[in-house]
Design an enzyme around this catalytic site. Structure first.
Site, PDB file in Angstrom:
ATOM      1  N   ARG A 291       0.873  -1.286   0.025  1.00 11.82           N
ATOM      2  CA  ARG A 291      -0.034   0.035  -0.034  1.00 11.82           C
ATOM      3  C   ARG A 291       0.630   1.243   0.098  1.00 11.82           C
ATOM      4  O   ARG A 291       0.627   2.301  -0.663  1.00 11.82           O
ATOM      5  CB  ARG A 291      -0.992   0.086   1.025  1.00 11.82           C
ATOM      6  CG  ARG A 291      -2.007  -1.048   1.114  1.00 11.82           C
ATOM      7  CD  ARG A 291      -2.776  -1.245   2.341  1.00 11.82           C
ATOM      8  NE  ARG A 291      -3.306  -0.108   3.053  1.00 11.82           N
ATOM      9  CZ  ARG A 291      -3.930  -0.128   4.052  1.00 11.82           C
ATOM     10  NH1 ARG A 291      -3.956  -1.110   4.983  1.00 11.82           N
ATOM     11  NH2 ARG A 291      -4.261   1.208   4.507  1.00 11.82           N
TER      12      ARG A 291
ATOM     13  N   CYS B 224      -0.463   5.943   9.567  1.00 14.75           N
ATOM     14  CA  CYS B 224      -1.065   4.673   8.748  1.00 14.75           C
ATOM     15  C   CYS B 224      -2.204   4.983   8.018  1.00 14.75           C
ATOM     16  O   CYS B 224      -2.150   6.080   7.346  1.00 14.75           O
ATOM     17  CB  CYS B 224      -1.405   3.327   9.943  1.00 14.75           C
ATOM     18  SG  CYS B 224      -2.852   3.872  11.094  1.00 14.75           S
TER      19      CYS B 224
END
Length: 354
Positions: A245, A304
């Site tokens: 990601r 995150c």
């Protein structure tokens, strides 16, 4: 200067005293009063902690406690199930996790459910953002927790969402909160006692307790502070998302394009854990950080996708004695939804030079 510029400069100085090197830049921000927002209540400070091996009479409460210790001290602590899962997570192929069903079926004796979605800033469209202190105090008091309680948080994966609850308590000034090392999977595997009597995630303690927060200001960073860091680096922003990601090779669990914030460091949350979901040793955690090119002698912050897995890294930093590493709570989701620039591969990252 604008109010946002003023506040950003003050946040950076408060959260990162080492950023005095940026004084020529930050001195342009003249202090002016700001309207209270949940972010303004928080500042964090930590001391080194290790796995707990002694009694509750010890002056220091550790970051993590073992299942054997908790089993022997259940009457002295307040266990909380803080399970939460990404929609993509599966217990086994084709079988999704279900936090509410799991809690209703079996739990650690005496546990209540700590819902990070409901105990949040419900006025914020972003997911599970840090709640205002008065709202946190009300919800925690309803679970029978006082300022003197030693809270032990756990989840159904080992350590994924419960460090988020741990950090929330820390930011609210709670002096005694620990993470169950290995979480509920290890608790069950070791044959520790289970409670199976009917109970739901909405259940509260028979009698509410008066709880008063002591928020530690600047435990959180807002988006302007991260923008300022992109322009003039003052801290290392550690991104806990899975590396695909970060590189933009795998999709986000939300409808936004994957990638990374300029200058951020990739340190997947699973890298600080063993395959069984326990935290690695302090030496192993340091090695993981160094492998990610994070300089332990310089200021750090964590982030995150939405402020959950970043707290796994934050607890690991606590274990090795890092005293301050604020959380960018809005995280990649806020950044991307706001149309801020992101990059794929190693472009505009510390790894582009390697």
């Amino acid at each position: 200067p604008t109010l946002m510029q003023t506040r950003t400069g003050l946040l950076l100085l408060a959260a990162f005293p080492q950023s005095l090197a940026l004084l020529p830049v930050l001195s342009a921000f003249n202090p002016v009063p700001t309207q209270p927002r949940s972010l303004d209540f928080f500042k964090h400070s930590f001391v080194p902690r290790r796995k707990f091996a002694g009694s509750l009479a010890m002056a220091e409460v550790p970051t993590v406690v073992s299942c054997s210790w908790l089993a022997a001290n259940l009457d002295k602590v307040k266990p909380l199930d803080a399970s939460w899962y990404l929609p993509t997570m599966e217990r086994s192929p084709g079988v999704k996790y279900d936090a509410a069903k799991d809690f209703a079926t079996r739990r650690i004796p005496g546990a209540f459910f700590f819902d990070i979605d409901k105990i949040s800033d419900t006025s914020n469209p972003l997911p599970h953002m840090m709640p205002p202190p008065d709202f946190f105090a009300k919800r925690v008091g309803e679970l029978g927790i006082s300022k003197d309680s030693h809270v032990v948080v756990y989840d159904g994966k080992g350590a994924f969402s419960c460090p988020r609850a741990w950090y929330m308590f820390k930011a609210m000034g709670h002096p005694k909160v620990s993470i169950l090392d290995g979480g509920f999977p290890k608790w069950e595997a070791e044959g520790c006692p289970l409670e199976t009597a009917p109970k739901t995630v909405d259940d509260k303690a028979p009698q509410a307790v008066q709880y008063v927060c002591s928020p530690v200001a600047n435990s959180l960073l807002d988006m302007p502070a991260v923008e300022a860091n992109v322009r003039q680096p003052a801290f290392q922003l550690i991104d806990a998302r899975p590396k695909p990601r970060f590189l933009g090779e795998a999709p986000e669990p939300r409808p936004i394009e994957s990638g990374h914030i300029e200058g951020s460091f990739a340190l997947p949350w699973t890298d600080v854990l063993t395959p069984g979901g326990e935290y690695k040793s302090p030496d192993e955690i340091r090695e993981v950080l160094q492998a990610a090119r994070v300089d332990l002698s310089k200021p750090m912050a964590v982030t995150c996708g939405s402020g959950v897995s970043a707290c796994v890294i934050r607890a690991a930093l606590d274990i090795i004695g890092v005293e301050s590493a604020p959380l960018y709570d809005g995280a990649y989701t806020e950044w991307k939804q706001a149309g801020k620039p992101t990059f794929k591969g190693t472009e505009k990252s510390p790894y582009a030079r390697l």
